[in-house]
Design an enzyme around this catalytic site. Structure first.
Site, PDB file in Angstrom:
ATOM      1  N   ASP A  64      33.180  33.772  38.715  1.00 22.74           N
ATOM      2  CA  ASP A  64      34.552  34.181  39.305  1.00 22.74           C
ATOM      3  C   ASP A  64      35.763  33.521  38.879  1.00 22.74           C
ATOM      4  OD1 ASP A  64      36.076  35.577  41.297  1.00 22.74           O
ATOM      5  OD2 ASP A  64      35.308  34.692  43.292  1.00 22.74           O
ATOM      6  N   ASP A  80      38.075  40.076  37.382  1.00 25.53           N
ATOM      7  CA  ASP A  80      37.739  38.845  37.500  1.00 25.53           C
ATOM      8  C   ASP A  80      36.423  38.323  38.016  1.00 25.53           C
ATOM      9  OD1 ASP A  80      38.202  39.471  40.241  1.00 25.53           O
ATOM     10  OD2 ASP A  80      39.367  37.797  40.577  1.00 25.53           O
ATOM     11  N   GLU A  81      35.583  38.994  37.770  1.00 25.41           N
ATOM     12  CA  GLU A  81      34.103  38.463  38.212  1.00 25.41           C
ATOM     13  C   GLU A  81      32.901  39.363  37.518  1.00 25.41           C
ATOM     14  OE1 GLU A  81      32.885  38.689  42.430  1.00 25.41           O
ATOM     15  OE2 GLU A  81      34.238  40.188  42.948  1.00 25.41           O
TER      16      GLU A  81
END
Length: 400
Positions: A23, A118-119
């Site tokens: 993350d 973003d993860e």
């Protein structure tokens, strides 16, 4: 590296997989600080302007120290931190950085399930490096992200997706937390229920009303009791309280819906103005459907009133929704089932779900035709929009 304390006194659970959840730390805000070094150390808010009706999309850790969080109204964020730097999102730039990071993940394993820009989850049980330690792989990935992009990421390592995701947020920013099988249940038992993946504010309140405040409290409930309280999701809550999660890492995620929504510049009461905004949203959704060469069987209208009460109205048909015309044929009926024109509206959204292509929809229509029809039941007729209202939807023109 952070390791959870105190080995579990319960029986060791079998482990079959090695899962990493990566993350990125305050991704949007961190990209802005990377591109503009003068912003380093400052409270940065990415989202709507402070004097607008927008919301916070992301914020730096310096801004979070003031109690600011994503989805907070920008006006409120400005009240909490008047000195914050507000920046409009640059999605193209964030997507560019995201592609670099996801490409980097695939150096280690082809089993990468991207959850957002973003993860992602990575299954490194069998990996391209021939490295038996998932912890060392996570360390290598975080170092590679920093070297390649200049950004930091937090990682969680465990034997299933639930625990890996919880772990990645346990020591943010720039942290690494490992939850091995023999320490999982003690970790879960001490975890506040609001930290559980899948437990939102409403579910948290309901759980607390039944005395469930930690994972240990959750363990006291049988599967049957959890299902009685939470429906099908009760199975998931029952299992994760015991450290059980059999979901695989899926490299290709199936998209479930296509939609568009907008927060209005001012609250709208006039029904005709509402219809104009909806017409514009329908055009956006229909373009997306065309780009993906898909449609869907369920149409949902989302309405948020000016007191932040949010409702949805849905319609499911075997014919499906493939074009703006298909959507506009049903939307006035859904809108008539709301309080539009009687209550001021803050946000509107249109979504098409149960995605399918036209061939699948055609098969569904045929199946519907050959099934015997049940006896008709007397039902209260739904409100039928006037011809004038329908014409406004179909033309996209406002009448005053």
């Amino acid at each position: 590296m952070e390791i959870t304390p105190a080995p579990c006194r319960l029986a060791r659970m079998p482990t079959t997989r090695k899962i990493i959840h990566i993350d990125m730390d305050a991704f949007f805000a961190s990209v802005e600080q990377l591109d503009r070094p003068e912003l380093l150390g400052l409270p940065v808010i990415v989202g709507g302007a402070p004097n607008s009706r927008g919301v916070v999309a992301a914020c730096s850790y310096e801004a979070r120290a003031f109690g600011i969080h994503s989805a907070m109204p920008s006006v409120r964020a400005h009240q909490l931190c008047p000195q914050a730097v507000f920046i409009r999102p640059r999605m193209a730039r964030y997507q560019e950085m995201s592609r670099q990071i996801m490409t980097l993940f695939r150096r280690y394993t082809p089993l990468v399930e991207q959850l957002s820009v973003d993860e992602a989850f990575l299954d490194v049980t069998d990996n391209l490096m021939g490295e038996p330690s998932a912890t060392r792989i996570a360390q290598a990935i975080r170092a590679a992200i920093r070297e390649t992009t200049g950004l930091t990421a937090s990682a969680g390592v465990s034997y299933n997706k639930f625990l890996a995701k919880i772990a990645s947020g346990y020591h943010k920013p720039d942290g690494l937390t490992v939850i091995p099988p023999d320490r999982a249940r003690d970790f879960i038992a001490a975890l506040p229920i609001g930290k559980f993946y899948g437990v939102g504010p409403a579910t948290e309140r309901k759980m607390q009303a039944h005395g469930i405040r930690t994972g240990a409290d959750l363990l006291r409930f049988s599967r049957q009791e959890m299902v009685a309280l939470f429906g099908k999701t009760g199975h998931f809550f029952h299992d994760i309280a015991r450290g059980l999660d059999q979901r695989p890492v899926q490299p290709v995620r199936v998209r479930k819906s296509i939609g568009a929504e907008t927060t209005l510049a001012e609250d709208i009461l006039d029904y005709a103005r509402v219809s104009v905004v909806l017409y514009q949203l329908v055009q956006q959704v229909s373009r997306l459907l065309a780009e993906k060469a898909t449609g869907g069987r369920t149409l949902t209208l989302k309405v948020r009133y000016n007191d932040f009460t949010t409702i949805t109205r849905s319609s499911t048909t075997p014919q499906g929704f493939f074009s703006a015309q298909d959507i506009l044929a049903q939307l006035p009926r859904l809108l008539a089932a709301t309080e539009a024109g009687r209550r001021r509206i803050r946000l509107l959204g249109v979504t098409v779900a149960n995605l399918c292509n036209e061939q699948e929809a055609r098969r569904m229509r045929i199946r519907q035709l050959i099934l015997p029809f049940p006896p008709a039941r007397a039902t209260r007729p739904a409100p039928t929009p006037s011809a004038d209202t329908r014409s406004r939807f179909e033309s996209g023109q406002e009448t005053r």
